[in-house]
Design a protein around this motif. Sequence first.
Motif, PDB file in Angstrom:
ATOM      1  N   ARG A 111      25.654   9.987  24.504  1.00 50.94           N
ATOM      2  CA  ARG A 111      26.700  10.886  24.023  1.00 50.94           C
ATOM      3  C   ARG A 111      26.490  12.340  24.462  1.00 50.94           C
ATOM      4  O   ARG A 111      27.423  13.003  24.896  1.00 50.94           O
ATOM      5  N   GLU A 112      25.251  12.818  24.357  1.00 52.93           N
ATOM      6  CA  GLU A 112      25.002  14.239  24.647  1.00 52.93           C
ATOM      7  C   GLU A 112      25.190  14.581  26.122  1.00 52.93           C
ATOM      8  O   GLU A 112      25.270  15.762  26.464  1.00 52.93           O
ATOM      9  N   LEU A 113      25.280  13.566  26.972  1.00 48.24           N
ATOM     10  CA  LEU A 113      25.432  13.839  28.402  1.00 48.24           C
ATOM     11  C   LEU A 113      26.878  13.728  28.879  1.00 48.24           C
ATOM     12  O   LEU A 113      27.188  14.085  30.013  1.00 48.24           O
ATOM     13  N   LEU A 114      27.761  13.210  28.026  1.00 46.30           N
ATOM     14  CA  LEU A 114      29.124  12.937  28.484  1.00 46.30           C
ATOM     15  C   LEU A 114      29.864  14.241  28.794  1.00 46.30           C
ATOM     16  O   LEU A 114      29.814  15.177  28.006  1.00 46.30           O
ATOM     17  N   PRO A 115      30.530  14.318  29.933  1.00 42.60           N
ATOM     18  CA  PRO A 115      31.226  15.555  30.280  1.00 42.60           C
ATOM     19  C   PRO A 115      32.517  15.735  29.483  1.00 42.60           C
ATOM     20  O   PRO A 115      33.101  14.768  28.994  1.00 42.60           O
ATOM     21  N   GLU A 116      32.943  16.977  29.369  1.00 45.72           N
ATOM     22  CA  GLU A 116      34.150  17.283  28.592  1.00 45.72           C
ATOM     23  C   GLU A 116      35.398  16.650  29.177  1.00 45.72           C
ATOM     24  O   GLU A 116      36.361  16.388  28.463  1.00 45.72           O
ATOM     25  N   HIS A 117      35.390  16.430  30.479  1.00 47.24           N
ATOM     26  CA  HIS A 117      36.601  15.899  31.115  1.00 47.24           C
ATOM     27  C   HIS A 117      36.683  14.371  31.037  1.00 47.24           C
ATOM     28  O   HIS A 117      37.595  13.777  31.608  1.00 47.24           O
ATOM     29  N   ALA A 118      35.751  13.741  30.325  1.00 51.20           N
ATOM     30  CA  ALA A 118      35.756  12.274  30.256  1.00 51.20           C
ATOM     31  C   ALA A 118      36.971  11.754  29.468  1.00 51.20           C
ATOM     32  O   ALA A 118      37.414  12.371  28.501  1.00 51.20           O
ATOM     33  N   VAL A 119      37.467  10.621  29.894  1.00 54.21           N
ATOM     34  CA  VAL A 119      38.566   9.917  29.210  1.00 54.21           C
ATOM     35  C   VAL A 119      37.942   8.732  28.477  1.00 54.21           C
ATOM     36  O   VAL A 119      37.076   8.043  29.029  1.00 54.21           O
ATOM     37  N   SER A 120      38.349   8.498  27.231  1.00 53.84           N
ATOM     38  CA  SER A 120      37.774   7.358  26.527  1.00 53.84           C
ATOM     39  C   SER A 120      38.741   6.180  26.517  1.00 53.84           C
ATOM     40  O   SER A 120      39.952   6.347  26.343  1.00 53.84           O
ATOM     41  N   ILE A 121      38.178   5.012  26.744  1.00 55.66           N
ATOM     42  CA  ILE A 121      38.937   3.766  26.711  1.00 55.66           C
ATOM     43  C   ILE A 121      38.237   2.856  25.723  1.00 55.66           C
ATOM     44  O   ILE A 121      37.082   2.483  25.921  1.00 55.66           O
ATOM     45  N   ARG A 122      38.904   2.573  24.618  1.00 59.89           N
ATOM     46  CA  ARG A 122      38.285   1.755  23.572  1.00 59.89           C
ATOM     47  C   ARG A 122      38.960   0.391  23.540  1.00 59.89           C
ATOM     48  O   ARG A 122      40.177   0.304  23.423  1.00 59.89           O
ATOM     49  N   ILE A 123      38.174  -0.654  23.669  1.00 54.82           N
ATOM     50  CA  ILE A 123      38.716  -2.018  23.664  1.00 54.82           C
ATOM     51  C   ILE A 123      38.272  -2.700  22.373  1.00 54.82           C
ATOM     52  O   ILE A 123      37.082  -2.716  22.053  1.00 54.82           O
ATOM     53  N   GLU A 124      39.235  -3.235  21.635  1.00 54.31           N
ATOM     54  CA  GLU A 124      38.934  -3.885  20.355  1.00 54.31           C
ATOM     55  C   GLU A 124      39.607  -5.243  20.263  1.00 54.31           C
ATOM     56  O   GLU A 124      40.719  -5.424  20.746  1.00 54.31           O
ATOM     57  N   LYS A 125      38.907  -6.148  19.581  1.00 60.84           N
ATOM     58  CA  LYS A 125      39.507  -7.440  19.263  1.00 60.84           C
ATOM     59  C   LYS A 125      40.229  -7.328  17.923  1.00 60.84           C
ATOM     60  O   LYS A 125      39.965  -6.424  17.136  1.00 60.84           O
ATOM     61  N   ASP A 126      41.116  -8.268  17.685  1.00 60.58           N
ATOM     62  CA  ASP A 126      41.703  -8.440  16.360  1.00 60.58           C
ATOM     63  C   ASP A 126      41.941  -9.945  16.232  1.00 60.58           C
ATOM     64  O   ASP A 126      42.932 -10.467  16.753  1.00 60.58           O
ATOM     65  N   LEU A 127      41.001 -10.609  15.605  1.00 54.80           N
ATOM     66  CA  LEU A 127      41.020 -12.082  15.617  1.00 54.80           C
ATOM     67  C   LEU A 127      42.264 -12.657  14.956  1.00 54.80           C
ATOM     68  O   LEU A 127      42.672 -13.779  15.259  1.00 54.80           O
ATOM     69  N   GLU A 128      42.894 -11.864  14.089  1.00 57.35           N
ATOM     70  CA  GLU A 128      44.154 -12.343  13.495  1.00 57.35           C
ATOM     71  C   GLU A 128      45.242 -12.502  14.543  1.00 57.35           C
ATOM     72  O   GLU A 128      46.219 -13.229  14.333  1.00 57.35           O
ATOM     73  N   ARG A 129      45.074 -11.803  15.670  1.00 56.36           N
ATOM     74  CA  ARG A 129      46.062 -11.887  16.759  1.00 56.36           C
ATOM     75  C   ARG A 129      45.648 -12.899  17.828  1.00 56.36           C
ATOM     76  O   ARG A 129      46.298 -12.995  18.855  1.00 56.36           O
ATOM     77  N   GLY A 130      44.536 -13.594  17.623  1.00 56.11           N
ATOM     78  CA  GLY A 130      44.093 -14.617  18.576  1.00 56.11           C
ATOM     79  C   GLY A 130      42.838 -14.186  19.326  1.00 56.11           C
ATOM     80  O   GLY A 130      42.525 -13.001  19.397  1.00 56.11           O
TER      81      GLY A 130
END
Length: 142
Positions: A111-130
């Motif tokens: 975390r402490e090394l991540l640059p300010e211009h980084a874009v975050s992409i978060r991938i999540e499951k939702d088992l209720e949706r399959g």
Amino acid sequence: MTVETNGPQETFQLGERLGKEAAPGSVFCLYGDLGVGKTVFSQGFAHGLGIEGPVNSPTFTILQQYEDGRLPLYHFDVYRIGDVEEMEEIGYEDCFYGDGVCLIEWPERIRELLPEHAVSIRIEKDLERGFDYRRITIKEEA
Ligand code: ADP
Ligand code: MG
């Protein structure tokens, strides 16, 4: 922006689209649990950049570098990193602040090394949706 996918091909295609559009110097942080699809996304992304060879999770090397695409791709998987000094030994600054594109799996470990211009992409499951459902949230901040 939030995108929903219903199988690995759709996540691959989203990665591919972002790979086609990626600007030099961009850094993408890929958040999400083991097996959620970070590497599938990365494979699509690499394909979008025009990289031909196989792209696998670089878990045992921390950094895998690809030079045969439209832009250099630096694919990090920092899951097993012990100390941020290992990042310095790799020369991460040349990657994060260079003219290539970075994909970082397990960015929370550095975390402490991540640059300010980084874009975050978060991938999540939702088992209720399959089993094959993923919610993918893209934000202009690490
Ligand atoms: P990670 O790199 O996050 O540990 P992988 O990309 O290696 O995960 O593996 C994701 C697994 O989930 C693959 O086996 C893939 O086929 C499966 N999968 C099922 N549905 C999806 C989806 N919608 N998007 C991405 N992967 C999916
Ligand atoms: Mg992976």
